[in-house]
Design a protein around this motif. Sequence first.
Motif, PDB file in Angstrom:
ATOM      1  N   VAL A  21      50.533  36.793  25.842  1.00 29.85           N
ATOM      2  CA  VAL A  21      50.651  35.704  26.901  1.00 29.85           C
ATOM      3  C   VAL A  21      49.691  34.584  26.099  1.00 29.85           C
ATOM      4  O   VAL A  21      49.119  34.720  25.053  1.00 29.85           O
ATOM      5  N   ASP A  22      50.092  33.366  26.684  1.00 34.38           N
ATOM      6  CA  ASP A  22      49.750  32.280  26.093  1.00 34.38           C
ATOM      7  C   ASP A  22      48.074  32.233  26.069  1.00 34.38           C
ATOM      8  O   ASP A  22      47.603  32.568  27.241  1.00 34.38           O
ATOM      9  N   GLU A  23      47.598  31.799  24.987  1.00 37.04           N
ATOM     10  CA  GLU A  23      46.135  32.128  24.896  1.00 37.04           C
ATOM     11  C   GLU A  23      45.255  31.116  25.987  1.00 37.04           C
ATOM     12  O   GLU A  23      44.089  31.540  26.102  1.00 37.04           O
ATOM     13  N   ARG A  24      45.744  30.230  26.369  1.00 39.45           N
ATOM     14  CA  ARG A  24      45.288  29.268  27.348  1.00 39.45           C
ATOM     15  C   ARG A  24      45.160  29.897  28.639  1.00 39.45           C
ATOM     16  O   ARG A  24      44.004  29.755  29.293  1.00 39.45           O
ATOM     17  N   LEU A  25      46.160  30.926  28.923  1.00 39.72           N
ATOM     18  CA  LEU A  25      45.844  31.759  29.986  1.00 39.72           C
ATOM     19  C   LEU A  25      44.664  32.667  29.840  1.00 39.72           C
ATOM     20  O   LEU A  25      43.783  32.787  30.717  1.00 39.72           O
ATOM     21  N   VAL A  26      44.512  33.244  28.983  1.00 36.07           N
ATOM     22  CA  VAL A  26      43.472  34.103  28.451  1.00 36.07           C
ATOM     23  C   VAL A  26      42.086  33.356  28.694  1.00 36.07           C
ATOM     24  O   VAL A  26      41.153  34.027  29.395  1.00 36.07           O
ATOM     25  N   ARG A  27      41.996  32.045  28.177  1.00 39.25           N
ATOM     26  CA  ARG A  27      40.707  31.310  28.337  1.00 39.25           C
ATOM     27  C   ARG A  27      40.351  31.072  29.499  1.00 39.25           C
ATOM     28  O   ARG A  27      39.284  31.021  30.027  1.00 39.25           O
ATOM     29  N   ARG A  28      41.352  30.640  30.281  1.00 38.08           N
ATOM     30  CA  ARG A  28      41.121  30.276  31.807  1.00 38.08           C
ATOM     31  C   ARG A  28      40.934  31.309  32.676  1.00 38.08           C
ATOM     32  O   ARG A  28      40.277  31.112  33.834  1.00 38.08           O
ATOM     33  N   GLN A  29      41.395  32.410  32.691  1.00 38.22           N
ATOM     34  CA  GLN A  29      41.399  33.461  33.709  1.00 38.22           C
ATOM     35  C   GLN A  29      40.728  34.813  33.284  1.00 38.22           C
ATOM     36  O   GLN A  29      40.278  35.554  34.257  1.00 38.22           O
ATOM     37  N   VAL A  30      40.635  35.197  32.058  1.00 37.11           N
ATOM     38  CA  VAL A  30      40.444  36.597  31.772  1.00 37.11           C
ATOM     39  C   VAL A  30      38.985  36.692  31.320  1.00 37.11           C
ATOM     40  O   VAL A  30      38.385  35.940  30.820  1.00 37.11           O
ATOM     41  N   ASP A  31      38.416  37.488  32.111  1.00 40.06           N
ATOM     42  CA  ASP A  31      36.995  37.929  32.110  1.00 40.06           C
ATOM     43  C   ASP A  31      36.518  39.061  30.880  1.00 40.06           C
ATOM     44  O   ASP A  31      35.689  39.131  30.387  1.00 40.06           O
ATOM     45  N   ASP A  32      37.814  40.051  30.568  1.00 41.37           N
ATOM     46  CA  ASP A  32      37.451  40.976  29.656  1.00 41.37           C
ATOM     47  C   ASP A  32      38.533  41.406  29.086  1.00 41.37           C
ATOM     48  O   ASP A  32      39.753  41.395  29.792  1.00 41.37           O
ATOM     49  N   GLU A  33      38.876  41.884  28.103  1.00 46.96           N
ATOM     50  CA  GLU A  33      39.786  42.524  27.218  1.00 46.96           C
ATOM     51  C   GLU A  33      39.599  43.851  26.812  1.00 46.96           C
ATOM     52  O   GLU A  33      38.617  44.178  26.130  1.00 46.96           O
ATOM     53  N   ILE A  34      40.500  44.800  27.285  1.00 50.20           N
ATOM     54  CA  ILE A  34      40.231  46.378  26.976  1.00 50.20           C
ATOM     55  C   ILE A  34      41.624  46.718  26.192  1.00 50.20           C
ATOM     56  O   ILE A  34      42.622  46.512  26.486  1.00 50.20           O
ATOM     57  N   SER A  35      41.196  47.724  25.037  1.00 48.28           N
ATOM     58  CA  SER A  35      42.302  48.403  24.349  1.00 48.28           C
ATOM     59  C   SER A  35      42.078  49.634  24.691  1.00 48.28           C
ATOM     60  O   SER A  35      40.815  50.433  24.692  1.00 48.28           O
ATOM     61  N   ILE A  36      43.187  50.593  24.723  1.00 52.48           N
ATOM     62  CA  ILE A  36      43.210  52.118  24.924  1.00 52.48           C
ATOM     63  C   ILE A  36      43.028  52.637  23.379  1.00 52.48           C
ATOM     64  O   ILE A  36      43.353  53.885  23.377  1.00 52.48           O
ATOM     65  N   GLY A  37      43.334  51.887  22.621  1.00 46.79           N
ATOM     66  CA  GLY A  37      43.527  52.486  21.087  1.00 46.79           C
ATOM     67  C   GLY A  37      44.151  51.793  20.060  1.00 46.79           C
ATOM     68  O   GLY A  37      44.672  50.479  20.494  1.00 46.79           O
ATOM     69  N   ASP A  38      43.758  51.860  18.992  1.00 50.30           N
ATOM     70  CA  ASP A  38      44.567  51.308  17.776  1.00 50.30           C
ATOM     71  C   ASP A  38      45.756  51.378  17.348  1.00 50.30           C
ATOM     72  O   ASP A  38      46.484  51.849  16.376  1.00 50.30           O
TER      73      ASP A  38
END
Length: 259
Positions: A125-142
């Motif tokens: 997704v557009d990084e600006r959306l991440v900066r504006r709306q996202v509080d946390d990023e989670i990965s379930i694995g590499d």
Amino acid sequence: MDVKQFDVVTLFPPMFEAISQFGITRRAGEEGRYQLHLWNPRDFTDDNYRTIDDRPYGGGPGMVMLADPMEKAVQAAKQRQLANGVEKPKVIYMSPQGRHLTHAVVMELVSQSGLIFLAGRYEGVDERLVRRQVDDEISIGDYVLSGGELAAMVVIDAIVRQLPGVLGDADSAEQDSFVNGLLDYPHYTRPEIYQGEPVPEVLMSGNHAHIKKWRLKQALGRTWLRRPDLLAARQLTKEESGLLAAFQADHKQEQDADK
């Protein structure tokens, strides 16, 4: 009863029938222990083609999801949760760049009354959306998946089974793998003898103290064999150290016998 609120922004809402229509999560939803609402960002587009992606600036392969329809979907999800009593919905972007999902992270999320999952597709997704709306990023694995839907379902499933009253046996969640920092002990059921292999005698004894000690020994041993990193992060008690040493001695004896 507090009702956990889940919202997911996804291009493929029907995928979440795996959560809403089957197993423990289906039953928990029917019992009103959580609510799941799905938002398709295509419903928040302004053009006739319902466009949700475009080519990346700077060139490169693939497409990037547009910020505007995604942000409008997130805002709609926030409004729904606010209307249902959630004071501060938390937005989580399922991303291979996020922190790894562990039991500790799951329990942290269990304490949140409302979660909004952002399931990306394509190159992200557009990084600006991440900066504006996202509080946390989670990965379930590499590793890389085709989208964030499966990852979001993994997180939702892990959370739902920790909600009070969801599992039939109150001890079930407490005895799951990773809950106490160890892998689970082996389980047996009928018949008593299968293909010549009997159930361990201690499990047939009826002595609950001995059974509990045997299960702890097996959990320690399995963790030592398969996930030694978990043991390295755990401060063993005197009893646990003794049980692990006994398991290691038994394991060496079995290996020597097989030579």
